[in-house]
Design a protein around this motif. Structure first.
Motif, PDB file in Angstrom:
ATOM      1  N   PRO A 277       0.815  -1.233   0.000  1.00 45.44           N
ATOM      2  CA  PRO A 277       0.000   0.000   0.000  1.00 45.44           C
ATOM      3  C   PRO A 277       0.842   1.274   0.000  1.00 45.44           C
ATOM      4  O   PRO A 277       0.372   2.318  -0.463  1.00 45.44           O
ATOM      5  CB  PRO A 277      -0.832  -0.123   1.285  1.00 45.44           C
ATOM      6  CG  PRO A 277      -0.139  -1.124   2.124  1.00 45.44           C
ATOM      7  CD  PRO A 277       0.518  -2.075   1.172  1.00 45.44           C
ATOM      8  N   ILE A 278       2.074   1.218   0.524  1.00 41.64           N
ATOM      9  CA  ILE A 278       2.932   2.402   0.474  1.00 41.64           C
ATOM     10  C   ILE A 278       3.229   2.763  -0.972  1.00 41.64           C
ATOM     11  O   ILE A 278       3.235   3.946  -1.360  1.00 41.64           O
ATOM     12  CB  ILE A 278       4.239   2.159   1.252  1.00 41.64           C
ATOM     13  CG1 ILE A 278       3.946   2.057   2.753  1.00 41.64           C
ATOM     14  CG2 ILE A 278       5.254   3.279   0.991  1.00 41.64           C
ATOM     15  CD1 ILE A 278       5.161   1.725   3.581  1.00 41.64           C
ATOM     16  N   LEU A 279       3.458   1.745  -1.797  1.00 42.76           N
ATOM     17  CA  LEU A 279       3.734   1.984  -3.215  1.00 42.76           C
ATOM     18  C   LEU A 279       2.483   2.393  -3.978  1.00 42.76           C
ATOM     19  O   LEU A 279       2.551   3.194  -4.908  1.00 42.76           O
ATOM     20  CB  LEU A 279       4.338   0.725  -3.839  1.00 42.76           C
ATOM     21  CG  LEU A 279       5.696   0.276  -3.277  1.00 42.76           C
ATOM     22  CD1 LEU A 279       6.112  -1.051  -3.895  1.00 42.76           C
ATOM     23  CD2 LEU A 279       6.760   1.334  -3.530  1.00 42.76           C
ATOM     24  N   LEU A 280       1.319   1.847  -3.564  1.00 46.81           N
ATOM     25  CA  LEU A 280       0.069   2.118  -4.277  1.00 46.81           C
ATOM     26  C   LEU A 280      -0.654   3.360  -3.760  1.00 46.81           C
ATOM     27  O   LEU A 280      -1.478   3.928  -4.473  1.00 46.81           O
ATOM     28  CB  LEU A 280      -0.862   0.902  -4.166  1.00 46.81           C
ATOM     29  CG  LEU A 280      -0.337  -0.408  -4.764  1.00 46.81           C
ATOM     30  CD1 LEU A 280      -1.349  -1.527  -4.551  1.00 46.81           C
ATOM     31  CD2 LEU A 280      -0.026  -0.236  -6.244  1.00 46.81           C
ATOM     32  N   PHE A 281      -0.334   3.758  -2.534  1.00 45.53           N
ATOM     33  CA  PHE A 281      -0.996   4.911  -1.921  1.00 45.53           C
ATOM     34  C   PHE A 281       0.079   5.918  -1.491  1.00 45.53           C
ATOM     35  O   PHE A 281       0.522   5.923  -0.344  1.00 45.53           O
ATOM     36  CB  PHE A 281      -1.830   4.462  -0.720  1.00 45.53           C
ATOM     37  CG  PHE A 281      -2.709   5.537  -0.150  1.00 45.53           C
ATOM     38  CD1 PHE A 281      -3.679   6.144  -0.934  1.00 45.53           C
ATOM     39  CD2 PHE A 281      -2.558   5.941   1.168  1.00 45.53           C
ATOM     40  CE1 PHE A 281      -4.488   7.137  -0.422  1.00 45.53           C
ATOM     41  CE2 PHE A 281      -3.368   6.949   1.692  1.00 45.53           C
ATOM     42  CZ  PHE A 281      -4.338   7.544   0.896  1.00 45.53           C
ATOM     43  N   PRO A 282       0.533   6.752  -2.434  1.00 47.30           N
ATOM     44  CA  PRO A 282       1.671   7.643  -2.205  1.00 47.30           C
ATOM     45  C   PRO A 282       1.610   8.509  -0.943  1.00 47.30           C
ATOM     46  O   PRO A 282       2.661   8.787  -0.354  1.00 47.30           O
ATOM     47  CB  PRO A 282       1.693   8.518  -3.469  1.00 47.30           C
ATOM     48  CG  PRO A 282       1.062   7.668  -4.515  1.00 47.30           C
ATOM     49  CD  PRO A 282       0.005   6.875  -3.796  1.00 47.30           C
ATOM     50  N   PRO A 283       0.408   8.992  -0.480  1.00 46.24           N
ATOM     51  CA  PRO A 283       0.408   9.811   0.736  1.00 46.24           C
ATOM     52  C   PRO A 283       1.021   9.134   1.961  1.00 46.24           C
ATOM     53  O   PRO A 283       1.401   9.822   2.919  1.00 46.24           O
ATOM     54  CB  PRO A 283      -1.084  10.110   0.954  1.00 46.24           C
ATOM     55  CG  PRO A 283      -1.670  10.089  -0.418  1.00 46.24           C
ATOM     56  CD  PRO A 283      -0.924   9.006  -1.127  1.00 46.24           C
ATOM     57  N   MET A 284       1.171   7.818   1.930  1.00 49.35           N
ATOM     58  CA  MET A 284       1.797   7.126   3.055  1.00 49.35           C
ATOM     59  C   MET A 284       3.280   7.451   3.188  1.00 49.35           C
ATOM     60  O   MET A 284       3.915   7.081   4.165  1.00 49.35           O
ATOM     61  CB  MET A 284       1.602   5.611   2.921  1.00 49.35           C
ATOM     62  CG  MET A 284       0.185   5.137   3.203  1.00 49.35           C
ATOM     63  SD  MET A 284       0.042   3.331   3.287  1.00 49.35           S
ATOM     64  CE  MET A 284       0.958   2.984   4.798  1.00 49.35           C
ATOM     65  N   ARG A 285       3.807   8.191   2.200  1.00 46.75           N
ATOM     66  CA  ARG A 285       5.211   8.612   2.306  1.00 46.75           C
ATOM     67  C   ARG A 285       5.428   9.551   3.481  1.00 46.75           C
ATOM     68  O   ARG A 285       6.580   9.777   3.884  1.00 46.75           O
ATOM     69  CB  ARG A 285       5.649   9.300   1.021  1.00 46.75           C
ATOM     70  CG  ARG A 285       4.867  10.577   0.711  1.00 46.75           C
ATOM     71  CD  ARG A 285       5.353  11.267  -0.534  1.00 46.75           C
ATOM     72  NE  ARG A 285       4.493  12.397  -0.879  1.00 46.75           N
ATOM     73  CZ  ARG A 285       3.477  12.348  -1.719  1.00 46.75           C
ATOM     74  NH1 ARG A 285       3.167  11.206  -2.315  1.00 46.75           N
ATOM     75  NH2 ARG A 285       2.738  13.419  -1.982  1.00 46.75           N
ATOM     76  N   ILE A 286       4.341  10.104   4.032  1.00 46.33           N
ATOM     77  CA  ILE A 286       4.468  10.975   5.199  1.00 46.33           C
ATOM     78  C   ILE A 286       5.177  10.252   6.341  1.00 46.33           C
ATOM     79  O   ILE A 286       5.884  10.870   7.148  1.00 46.33           O
ATOM     80  CB  ILE A 286       3.081  11.471   5.648  1.00 46.33           C
ATOM     81  CG1 ILE A 286       3.216  12.521   6.748  1.00 46.33           C
ATOM     82  CG2 ILE A 286       2.210  10.320   6.097  1.00 46.33           C
ATOM     83  CD1 ILE A 286       3.884  13.786   6.325  1.00 46.33           C
ATOM     84  N   ILE A 287       5.030   8.915   6.399  1.00 45.51           N
ATOM     85  CA  ILE A 287       5.713   8.139   7.437  1.00 45.51           C
ATOM     86  C   ILE A 287       7.218   8.204   7.231  1.00 45.51           C
ATOM     87  O   ILE A 287       7.984   8.323   8.189  1.00 45.51           O
ATOM     88  CB  ILE A 287       5.212   6.679   7.419  1.00 45.51           C
ATOM     89  CG1 ILE A 287       3.716   6.647   7.719  1.00 45.51           C
ATOM     90  CG2 ILE A 287       5.990   5.823   8.418  1.00 45.51           C
ATOM     91  CD1 ILE A 287       3.090   5.286   7.542  1.00 45.51           C
ATOM     92  N   GLY A 288       7.638   8.162   5.989  1.00 45.97           N
ATOM     93  CA  GLY A 288       9.066   8.294   5.696  1.00 45.97           C
ATOM     94  C   GLY A 288       9.591   9.665   6.044  1.00 45.97           C
ATOM     95  O   GLY A 288      10.712   9.800   6.544  1.00 45.97           O
ATOM     96  N   ILE A 289       8.784  10.683   5.793  1.00 40.29           N
ATOM     97  CA  ILE A 289       9.191  12.048   6.142  1.00 40.29           C
ATOM     98  C   ILE A 289       9.347  12.176   7.657  1.00 40.29           C
ATOM     99  O   ILE A 289      10.335  12.738   8.148  1.00 40.29           O
ATOM    100  CB  ILE A 289       8.165  13.062   5.609  1.00 40.29           C
ATOM    101  CG1 ILE A 289       8.110  13.011   4.073  1.00 40.29           C
ATOM    102  CG2 ILE A 289       8.510  14.484   6.079  1.00 40.29           C
ATOM    103  CD1 ILE A 289       7.042  13.902   3.468  1.00 40.29           C
ATOM    104  N   LEU A 290       8.386  11.650   8.399  1.00 36.97           N
ATOM    105  CA  LEU A 290       8.453  11.707   9.866  1.00 36.97           C
ATOM    106  C   LEU A 290       9.642  10.904  10.392  1.00 36.97           C
ATOM    107  O   LEU A 290      10.295  11.302  11.363  1.00 36.97           O
ATOM    108  CB  LEU A 290       7.149  11.179  10.471  1.00 36.97           C
ATOM    109  CG  LEU A 290       5.891  12.007  10.194  1.00 36.97           C
ATOM    110  CD1 LEU A 290       4.667  11.292  10.738  1.00 36.97           C
ATOM    111  CD2 LEU A 290       6.020  13.403  10.807  1.00 36.97           C
ATOM    112  N   ASP A 291       9.926   9.784   9.752  1.00 36.91           N
ATOM    113  CA  ASP A 291      11.043   8.947  10.188  1.00 36.91           C
ATOM    114  C   ASP A 291      12.372   9.651   9.997  1.00 36.91           C
ATOM    115  O   ASP A 291      13.323   9.432  10.753  1.00 36.91           O
ATOM    116  CB  ASP A 291      11.021   7.621   9.420  1.00 36.91           C
ATOM    117  CG  ASP A 291      12.018   6.614   9.971  1.00 36.91           C
ATOM    118  OD1 ASP A 291      12.254   6.624  11.193  1.00 36.91           O
ATOM    119  OD2 ASP A 291      12.555   5.816   9.180  1.00 36.91           O
ATOM    120  N   LEU A 292      12.448  10.504   8.982  1.00 37.69           N
ATOM    121  CA  LEU A 292      13.672  11.271   8.753  1.00 37.69           C
ATOM    122  C   LEU A 292      13.742  12.513   9.641  1.00 37.69           C
ATOM    123  O   LEU A 292      14.799  12.855  10.166  1.00 37.69           O
ATOM    124  CB  LEU A 292      13.761  11.701   7.285  1.00 37.69           C
ATOM    125  CG  LEU A 292      14.399  10.730   6.290  1.00 37.69           C
ATOM    126  CD1 LEU A 292      14.420  11.348   4.905  1.00 37.69           C
ATOM    127  CD2 LEU A 292      15.806  10.351   6.705  1.00 37.69           C
TER     128      LEU A 292
END
Length: 305
Positions: A277-292
């Motif tokens: 779902p991370i690949l299919l639902f791009p808004p989940m990239r917010i988790i990557g932003i928070l992780d950084l």
């Protein structure tokens, strides 16, 4: 390494892939073309490598002369990656120099075509857009029920301009994908021959540079100005920089869930299922932003304790 039947097999595979470039299969096989030459260069000495590839090139040239040019074009990144394997370079470095070499070749080829062969990329993109949208325009013109949805000349021009702006993004992604495919298949094959090849770090250890957060903020600002600007260079930067950073954040998010799965002792398939779902639902990239941006992994580890 002495000549073995496996090297001959990879030479045959190399020849078949080269011959496929003049067929409709080339849209798929081009992503695997670097693989055989990379394996041959990494597992053979230079003299043996030439003894394998030169006959392949000659046969391919006899079938069609352009095959020789394509073979030389694709053998350069293969040699670069094969040399990195011989030197036991870190996997990420091998990927980067492989993708960088492919991208550099694309740019050089585009420069040569533009300067010496009068190749017009903009006109070529226009022709491709018109060809691909032709069925839609024909349907809209012949069916009065959807005539309002027909493509106008203005629509085609907007689509052509947008496609032109995304050319750098497409070149970078395709270069990286070719390097990733080559490494993913070449590393275990080379390992099976007795050569040790460094592999990528486990997904749970994937960490992008924290500076990407600042680049993302700059990209968002540029994107805001580009919306009301007629500067084509500014628009192109916004159209390419932000999507590339989005992909980086998606990779970071995948790494986070693999890390979480490792610390929480999840079944290995769970992080994989979350990655989809991370690949299919791009808004989940917010988790990557928070992780950084924040010590999210340390927080999750402490909360477990």
């Amino acid at each position: 390494m002495k000549m073995r039947w496996t090297s001959v097999v990879w030479s045959v595979v190399y020849l078949l892939l080269l011959l496929s470039l003049i067929s409709p299969l080339s849209i798929v096989t081009v992503f695997f073309l670097i693989l055989p030459a990379t394996i041959l260069f990494a597992t053979l000495n230079f003299k043996s490598f030439l003894l394998h590839v030169i006959p392949v090139w000659l046969i391919a040239m006899i079938v069609h002369p352009v095959n020789l040019l394509l073979a030389i074009y694709f053998v350069i990144p293969a040699i670069v990656m094969g040399r990195a394997y011989k030197n036991k370079a870190p996997a990420i470095r091998t990927l980067m120099i492989g993708a960088g070499t492919i991208l550099a070749e694309m740019l050089v080829l585009l420069l040569i075509g533009t300067v010496f062969l009068n190749f017009d990329l903009s006109s070529y993109v226009d022709d491709i857009v018109k060809m691909t949208t032709s069925p839609l325009r024909d349907v809209g013109g012949n069916n009065p029920l959807i005539s309002d949805l027909a493509w106008t000349a203005e629509d085609l021009q907007i689509l052509s301009n947008a496609t032109m702006q995304m050319i750098p993004f497409a070149m970078i992604i395709s270069s990286f994908m070719m390097a990733v495919i080559t490494h993913s298949l070449a590393r275990p094959i080379i390992e099976s021959t007795g050569f040790h090849v460094p592999k990528l770090k486990p997904a749970r250890e994937w960490m992008m540079p924290r500076s990407l957060i600042w680049y993302y903020l700059i990209g968002v600002v540029i994107e805001m100005f580009a919306r009301s600007s007629s500067n084509s260079f500014l628009i192109m930067i916004a159209a390419n920089l932000v999507p590339l950073l989005h992909i980086c954040f998606m990779i970071q998010a995948i790494g986070f869930f693999y890390y979480l799965g490792h610390t929480r002792k999840w079944h290995p398939v769970i992080p994989l299922l979350i990655a989809i779902p991370i690949l299919l639902f791009p808004p989940m990239r917010i988790i990557g932003i928070l992780d950084l941006a924040f010590p999210l992994r340390q927080f999750m580890t402490k909360s477990k304790r």
